[in-house]
Design an enzyme around this catalytic site. Structure first.
Site, PDB file in Angstrom:
ATOM      1  N   GLY A   1       0.817  -1.200   0.000  1.00  0.00           N
ATOM      2  CA  GLY A   1       0.000   0.000   0.000  1.00  0.00           C
ATOM      3  C   GLY A   1       0.857   1.259   0.000  1.00  0.00           C
ATOM      4  CB  CYS A   2       0.141   4.698  -1.175  1.00  0.00           C
ATOM      5  SG  CYS A   2      -1.460   5.002  -0.381  1.00  0.00           S
ATOM      6  CE1 TYR A   3      -0.747   8.521   4.558  1.00  0.00           C
ATOM      7  CE2 TYR A   3      -2.841   7.489   4.025  1.00  0.00           C
ATOM      8  CZ  TYR A   3      -2.115   8.614   4.338  1.00  0.00           C
ATOM      9  OH  TYR A   3      -2.741   9.829   4.431  1.00  0.00           O
ATOM     10  CB  ALA A   4       1.897  -0.078   3.761  1.00  0.00           C
TER      11      ALA A   4
ATOM     12  CD  GLU B   1       4.742   6.376  -0.978  1.00  0.00           C
ATOM     13  OE1 GLU B   1       5.625   5.668  -0.453  1.00  0.00           O
ATOM     14  OE2 GLU B   1       3.522   6.152  -0.855  1.00  0.00           O
TER      15      GLU B   1
END
Length: 320
Positions: free
Chosen positions: A133-136, A286
Site C-alpha cells: 500500500g501507498c502509506y505502508a 511520497e
C-alpha cells in the site's frame, strides 16, 4: 531484448493511468491490453495524457484473461476483487506473473510482498506478487532502519491527497467537502496499519487523513527508542540502510508534500530527537500514485523479469 506483454485489469483509475504511462516508456515491456468496463471501446490516448499508442480499453470476461497471452497481468482493482481473477489463472495453469495492487494478498505467505528496498532478497522467482500500500510503503521505509531498537508501538500521523480515495465518488474524494478541510478516517485498524505491523513484525498505530490536494502523502512517524541516540548516529543509520537506493532519498530537513508530486522516490527527513535521545520523529513523503503504487509495480515487474529495478523509471535529477 525480448518484448514482454503486460496486461492491466481495471485500468480506469488514477494508478492505472500512471502505470500505462510508465509501461509505454519501458524498453522491454509493451501493453497487451487494458480493461475497463466503463471505458470499453474508447481509445487510451483520449484518457491517458502522454500515451500515443493505438490501444483501446476492452472488457473481456475474466474467464478469458488467461487466454490473452500476456506475460504479466497487473490487477488494479478495489480490495476484495482480485481473488476471482487469480482463480481463473490458477485453474488454467497459466504461467503469467500476476501483480496485485490491492490489499488482497499482502498477508498471504504464498505471495511475494514487493517492497524492493526491504524485501528484494526474498524474491525467488515467485509468479504471484503483492504490491504494498501507498502509506505502508512510506511508513516501512521510515521505520525499518530503527528496527531492533524500538520501544513500544510506532505512532504514524498520515495525510494524503484525495487521489488515494480512488475514482468512485465518496466523501474522501469530494473536493467540496475537502475544501479548507482535513478529513480523518479509519482511525483504528486501517489496513495499512495492519500491513506495516505484519511486514515489519512490530506494532504500529496509524492515524490517516485526507487533504484537499490531489496527489502526494506525508507521514510523521513517532518512534520511542530503547536506547539513547545522537542525531548523527540516526542519520548514519538511515544513510547506510538506503545507500545505493535511488528511489529513497534521505535528507536532513523534513520533506514537504508539495515537492513530492510527480516524483518517483520517497523522501525521508526531519530526524528530530528528544532531549534524552530516546524519542525520534521521522517524516516521509511520497507520491501515492507513483512510488506508492505504479512506480513500485514497475520495480516489481522489472525484478520478476530480470531487469534492473529502475528500468523505465524516469528519475528526477536530484535522485540520479
Amino acid at each position: 531484448m525480448k518484448t514482454l506483454r503486460i496486461g492491466i485489469v481495471g485500468a480506469r483509475g488514477h494508478v492505472g493511468a500512471e502505470l500505462i504511462g510508465l509501461l509505454a516508456g519501458h524498453p522491454a515491456f509493451e501493453l497487451a491490453y487494458v480493461t475497463s468496463r466503463e471505458l470499453d471501446g474508447r481509445a487510451l490516448a483520449d484518457h491517458v495524457p502522454g500515451y500515443c499508442g493505438g490501444l483501446h480499453y476492452t472488457s473481456p470476461a475474466y474467464e478469458s484473461l488467461p487466454e490473452l497471452g500476456a506475460d504479466a497481468v497487473v490487477l488494479a482493482l478495489p480490495n476484495g476483487k482480485a481473488g476471482h481473477i487469480v482463480q481463473q489463472f490458477d485453474d488454467a495453469g497459466a504461467d503469467a506473473v500476476l501483480l496485485d495492487l490491492s490489499a488482497d494478498y499482502r498477508f498471504d505467505p504464498g505471495w511475494y510482498y514487493g517492497l524492493p528496498e526491504l524485501t528484494r532478497t526474498r524474491y525467488a522467482g515467485q509468479r504471484r506478487i503483492s504490491n504494498p500500500g501507498c502509506y505502508a510503503t512510506a511508513m516501512q521505509l521510515a521505520i525499518a532502519p530503527m528496527l531492533g531498537v524500538l520501544d513500544g508501538p510506532v505512532q504514524c500521523f498520515g495525510v494524503s491527497g484525495y487521489s488515494g480515495a480512488g475514482t468512485t465518488p465518496s466523501d474522501r474524494n469530494n473536493v467540496e467537502l475537502l475544501r479548507d478541510n482535513l478529513m480523518p478516517y479509519a482511525l483504528t485498524g486501517h489496513v495499512h496499519e495492519r500491513e506495516v505491523a505484519h511486514a515489519l513484525g512490530h506494532p504500529v498505530e496509524f492515524i490517516p487523513h485526507v487533504a484537499p490536494h490531489f496527489r502526494g502523502l506525508t507521514v510523521t512517524c513517532n518512534l520511542h527508542l530503547a536506547i539513547a541516540f545522537e542525531r548523527a548516529e540516526v542519520l548514519s543509520r538511515y544513510r547506510g540502510r538506503y545507500a545505493g537506493e535511488r528511489l529513497v532519498r534521505v535528507q536532513e530537513p523534513a520533506p514537504w508534500v508539495s515537492r513530492i508530486a510527480g516524483a518517483q522516490h520517497v523522501e525521508l527527513g526531519g530526524f528530530a530527537l528528544s532531549a534524552d535521545g530516546r524519542r525520534l520523529v521521522v517524516v516521509a513523503t511520497e507520491d501515492n500514485l507513483l512510488k506508492g503504487a505504479a512506480t513500485q509495480a514497475l520495480q516489481n515487474l522489472n525484478l520478476a523479469f530480470g531487469f534492473d529495478e529502475r528500468t523505465g523509471i524516469p528519475l528526477a535529477p536530484e535522485a540520479a
